[in-house]
Design an enzyme around this catalytic site. Sequence first.
Site, mmCIF file in Angstrom:
data_model
loop_
_atom_site.group_PDB
_atom_site.id
_atom_site.type_symbol
_atom_site.label_atom_id
_atom_site.label_comp_id
_atom_site.label_asym_id
_atom_site.label_seq_id
_atom_site.Cartn_x
_atom_site.Cartn_y
_atom_site.Cartn_z
ATOM 1 N N SER A 91 0.878 -1.107 -0.035
ATOM 2 C CA SER A 91 0.138 0.185 0.070
ATOM 3 C C SER A 91 0.960 1.219 -0.115
ATOM 4 O O SER A 91 0.423 2.203 -0.441
ATOM 5 C CB SER A 91 -0.809 0.002 1.114
ATOM 6 O OG SER A 91 -0.214 0.116 2.625
ATOM 7 N N HIS A 96 9.626 -1.618 1.545
ATOM 8 C CA HIS A 96 9.890 -1.909 3.327
ATOM 9 C C HIS A 96 9.791 -3.402 3.389
ATOM 10 O O HIS A 96 8.982 -4.150 2.724
ATOM 11 C CB HIS A 96 8.748 -0.764 3.821
ATOM 12 C CG HIS A 96 7.581 -1.183 3.282
ATOM 13 N ND1 HIS A 96 6.956 -0.429 2.346
ATOM 14 C CD2 HIS A 96 6.454 -1.912 4.006
ATOM 15 C CE1 HIS A 96 5.674 -0.829 2.121
ATOM 16 N NE2 HIS A 96 5.374 -1.713 2.964
HETATM 17 P P1 5GP Z 1 2.260 -2.455 2.917
HETATM 18 O O1 5GP Z 1 0.831 -2.380 2.793
HETATM 19 O O2 5GP Z 1 2.881 -1.503 1.938
HETATM 20 O O3 5GP Z 1 2.900 -3.472 2.813
HETATM 21 O O4 5GP Z 1 2.831 -1.661 4.388
HETATM 22 C C1 5GP Z 1 2.673 -0.360 4.733
HETATM 23 C C2 5GP Z 1 2.406 -0.436 6.106
HETATM 24 O O5 5GP Z 1 2.821 0.801 6.501
HETATM 25 C C3 5GP Z 1 1.197 -0.886 6.614
HETATM 26 O O6 5GP Z 1 1.450 -2.017 7.723
HETATM 27 C C4 5GP Z 1 0.506 0.255 7.527
HETATM 28 O O7 5GP Z 1 -0.037 0.047 8.637
HETATM 29 C C5 5GP Z 1 1.914 1.266 7.633
HETATM 30 N N1 5GP Z 1 1.815 2.769 7.706
HETATM 31 C C6 5GP Z 1 0.894 3.312 6.903
HETATM 32 N N2 5GP Z 1 0.942 4.689 7.208
HETATM 33 C C7 5GP Z 1 1.817 4.736 8.240
HETATM 34 C C8 5GP Z 1 2.084 6.038 9.282
HETATM 35 O O8 5GP Z 1 1.820 6.903 8.991
HETATM 36 N N3 5GP Z 1 3.086 5.682 10.178
HETATM 37 C C9 5GP Z 1 3.404 4.413 10.366
HETATM 38 N N4 5GP Z 1 4.084 4.146 11.650
HETATM 39 N N5 5GP Z 1 2.982 3.210 9.828
HETATM 40 C C10 5GP Z 1 2.103 3.468 8.545
#
Ligand code: 5GP
Length: 110
Positions: A91, A96
Site C-alpha cells: 500500500s 519496506h
Molecule cells: P504495505 O501494505 O505497503 O506492505 O505496508 C505499509 C505499512 O505501513 C502498513 O502496515 C501500514 O499500517 C503502515 N503505515 C501506513 N501509514 C503509516 C504511518 O503514517 N505511520 C506508520 N508508523 N506506519 C504506517
Amino acid sequence: MPTLFTRIINRELPATIVYEDEHVVAFKDIAPVAPVHIVIVPRTEIKGLSALPDDGDHRHILNAAKTIAEQLGLTGGYRLVINEGRDGGQSVDHLHAHLLGGRKMTWPPG
Ligand code: 5GP
C-alpha cells in the site's frame, strides 16, 4: 514528492523509530498486526521489490531485521514480509519489510 516513509525518515511525520543506520530506518507500524510489528525502510526511495536495481548491495534490510529482532528479544522466531505490488498487498510505494513477532505465526498468510 517524497513518499510517506521518506517523510517519516526526515522526521516530518511522527513515528516511533526503533532503529536506524546509514542505510535503513525502522519504526513501529501504525496498525500493528502482531505484538511486534516494525517497518524497515531503506533511506533510498525504491518503489518496491520489483524496482530493486540488479546490482548493488541489498543486505541492509536483512541485516537490520536480524539486529532489531535480537534487540527486541525475539528469541523464539519472527517473520519478515515484503509485500510487492497490489496483489502482494503493498500500500506504500517505498520498499519496506515488515518484521513481525511476539506471537506464533500461521501459514499460509492471508
Ligand atoms: P504495505 O501494505 O505497503 O506492505 O505496508 C505499509 C505499512 O505501513 C502498513 O502496515 C501500514 O499500517 C503502515 N503505515 C501506513 N501509514 C503509516 C504511518 O503514517 N505511520 C506508520 N508508523 N506506519 C504506517
